[in-house]
Design an enzyme around this catalytic site. Structure first.
Site, PDB file in Angstrom:
ATOM      1  N   GLY A  86      43.704 110.740  82.322  1.00  0.00           N
ATOM      2  CA  GLY A  86      42.570 109.994  83.631  1.00  0.00           C
ATOM      3  C   GLY A  86      41.760 109.510  82.731  1.00  0.00           C
ATOM      4  N   GLY A 109      49.340 109.602  87.028  1.00  0.00           N
ATOM      5  CA  GLY A 109      48.546 110.256  88.463  1.00  0.00           C
ATOM      6  C   GLY A 109      47.745 108.608  89.148  1.00  0.00           C
ATOM      7  N   GLY A 110      46.458 108.737  88.398  1.00  0.00           N
ATOM      8  CA  GLY A 110      45.479 107.105  89.139  1.00  0.00           C
ATOM      9  C   GLY A 110      46.526 106.160  89.230  1.00  0.00           C
ATOM     10  N   HIS A 117      50.919 122.039  85.097  1.00  0.00           N
ATOM     11  CA  HIS A 117      49.706 120.657  84.919  1.00  0.00           C
ATOM     12  C   HIS A 117      48.695 121.196  84.131  1.00  0.00           C
ATOM     13  CE1 HIS A 117      46.969 117.469  85.314  1.00  0.00           C
ATOM     14  NE2 HIS A 117      48.182 116.467  85.886  1.00  0.00           N
ATOM     15  N   ASN A 129      51.868 111.735  91.019  1.00  0.00           N
ATOM     16  CA  ASN A 129      51.403 112.766  91.214  1.00  0.00           C
ATOM     17  C   ASN A 129      50.005 112.520  91.791  1.00  0.00           C
ATOM     18  OD1 ASN A 129      49.462 115.240  90.472  1.00  0.00           O
ATOM     19  ND2 ASN A 129      49.945 115.418  88.697  1.00  0.00           N
ATOM     20  N   TRP A 130      49.933 113.178  92.709  1.00  0.00           N
ATOM     21  CA  TRP A 130      48.251 112.600  93.774  1.00  0.00           C
ATOM     22  C   TRP A 130      47.353 112.710  93.568  1.00  0.00           C
ATOM     23  CZ3 TRP A 130      50.275 111.533 100.360  1.00  0.00           C
ATOM     24  CH2 TRP A 130      51.604 110.506  99.254  1.00  0.00           C
ATOM     25  N   LYS A 131      47.498 114.337  92.777  1.00  0.00           N
ATOM     26  CA  LYS A 131      46.543 115.348  92.274  1.00  0.00           C
ATOM     27  C   LYS A 131      45.273 116.245  94.396  1.00  0.00           C
ATOM     28  CE  LYS A 131      46.609 113.913  87.958  1.00  0.00           C
ATOM     29  NZ  LYS A 131      45.506 113.687  86.314  1.00  0.00           N
ATOM     30  N   SER A 184      47.757 108.420  82.053  1.00  0.00           N
ATOM     31  CA  SER A 184      47.403 107.115  81.817  1.00  0.00           C
ATOM     32  C   SER A 184      47.858 105.910  81.595  1.00  0.00           C
ATOM     33  CB  SER A 184      46.425 106.364  80.747  1.00  0.00           C
ATOM     34  OG  SER A 184      44.735 107.126  81.239  1.00  0.00           O
ATOM     35  N   GLU A 195      52.194 115.529  78.710  1.00  0.00           N
ATOM     36  CA  GLU A 195      51.010 114.982  78.830  1.00  0.00           C
ATOM     37  C   GLU A 195      50.277 115.514  78.169  1.00  0.00           C
ATOM     38  OE1 GLU A 195      51.319 114.013  83.546  1.00  0.00           O
ATOM     39  OE2 GLU A 195      50.190 116.234  83.260  1.00  0.00           O
ATOM     40  N   GLU A 237      45.600 120.930  84.717  1.00  0.00           N
ATOM     41  CA  GLU A 237      44.274 120.937  85.253  1.00  0.00           C
ATOM     42  C   GLU A 237      44.510 122.120  85.618  1.00  0.00           C
ATOM     43  OE1 GLU A 237      44.763 117.293  87.694  1.00  0.00           O
ATOM     44  OE2 GLU A 237      44.637 116.097  85.701  1.00  0.00           O
TER      45      GLU A 237
HETATM   46  P1  13P Z   1      47.001 109.699  85.390  1.00  0.00           P
HETATM   47  O1  13P Z   1      48.061 108.701  85.024  1.00  0.00           O
HETATM   48  O2  13P Z   1      45.400 109.819  86.396  1.00  0.00           O
HETATM   49  O3  13P Z   1      46.268 109.889  83.692  1.00  0.00           O
HETATM   50  O4  13P Z   1      46.882 111.075  84.700  1.00  0.00           O
HETATM   51  C1  13P Z   1      48.253 111.546  84.334  1.00  0.00           C
HETATM   52  C2  13P Z   1      48.330 113.082  84.806  1.00  0.00           C
HETATM   53  O5  13P Z   1      47.997 114.143  85.221  1.00  0.00           O
HETATM   54  C3  13P Z   1      49.656 112.836  85.867  1.00  0.00           C
HETATM   55  O6  13P Z   1      49.980 114.050  86.266  1.00  0.00           O
END
Ligand code: 13P
Length: 253
Positions: A172, A233-234, A96, A10-12, A212, A166, A98
């Site tokens: 994050g 994510g990251g 998600h 997930n590049w966000k 994470s 999640e 967010e």
């Molecule tokens: P991180 O891996 O940066 O914690 O993000 C997880 C995420 O929200 C994937 O959708």
């Protein structure tokens, strides 16, 4: 039951076109051969079409991070499921944390998004997860169960559905759920999926872990019996890290 792991990045809201092309070149170089896991990159809307060109000829699939539930109309700033298909998407993330917590998306809205996305053949990655105060109050299972109930029903197409657990406190933050914590919620989610779709289907559905996920913790997480890959994510923004996480999923098979 052997479920094929599924790792999605997930590049966000990250990467411009130059950075995105460099990242994809890194993935192409390292993921050349046949994979025994499914892999997707979920990019910002503006990068979908060019990244679709970048993954051409690879086994990497394209996904979006959100969609609207109508197919067209006066919805300024929104992107519809048919538009995602036209841009080359196979997948879309719905719900998600967010979207739920920063943009206030309701269960009712998410249910409509799941239905609308599947109606045009998109595979939905439906996210669930508790916040820190839910967990500390012992409400994790209650929260996750209500998020499942809000969006899922027996009439959905389970061939076009993946779950992603999640925990919000792990996203994050560098705080990963321990393998035991993840496994416990994943087993609970699978039992609830059994109640909606029947046991056989629940055994077939994949439940990704997200929060994470890093090269150093992916193996232990993916070895849990009910963890079927990750939503990353990251770490998916660095080709070597994403490839290492995909390798951990491959090794877990
Ligand atoms: P991180 O891996 O940066 O914690 O993000 C997880 C995420 O929200 C994937 O959708």
């Amino acid at each position: 039951m052997n479920r094929r792991p599924f790792v999605a990045g997930n590049w966000k809201m990250h990467n411009d076109l130059v950075a995105a092309r460099a990242l994809m070149a890194g993935l192409r170089a390292e993921l050349g051969g046949a994979l025994n896991v499914d892999v997707a990159v979920c990019t910002p809307f503006t990068l979908l079409y060019p990244m679709g060109r970048e993954i051409d000829g690879t086994s990497i699939k394209l996904g979006a991070q959100n969609c609207h539930f109508e197919s067209k109309g006066a919805f300024t700033g929104e992107v519809s499921p048919p538009m995602l298909v036209a841009a080359g998407c196979d997948y879309v993330i719905v719900g998600h944390s967010e979207r739920r917590h920063v943009f206030g998306e309701s269960g009712d809205m998410l249910r409509k998004k799941v239905v609308a996305a599947q109606a045009v053949g998109l595979h939905v990655i439906y996210c669930i997860g508790e916040q820190l105060d839910d967990r500390e109050a012992g409400n994790t299972e209650r929260v996750v169960e209500s998020q499942l109930q809000e969006a899922l029903s027996a009439d959905l197409n389970t061939d076009l559905l993946t779950l992603a657990y999640e925990p919000v406190w792990a996203i994050g933050t560098g705080k990963t759920a321990s393998p035991d914590q993840a496994q416990s919620v994943h087993a609970f989610v699978r039992a609830k999926l059994g109640g909606v779709f029947g046991q056989e289907t629940a055994q077939r559905l994949r439940i990704q872990y997200g929060g994470s996920v890093k090269p150093g913790n992916a193996k232990a997480l993916f070895e849990c019996p009910d963890v079927d890959g990750g939503l990353v994510g990251g770490a998916c923004l660095v080709a070597d890290d994403f490839v290492a996480i995909i390798s951990a999923a491959q090794d877990s098979v």
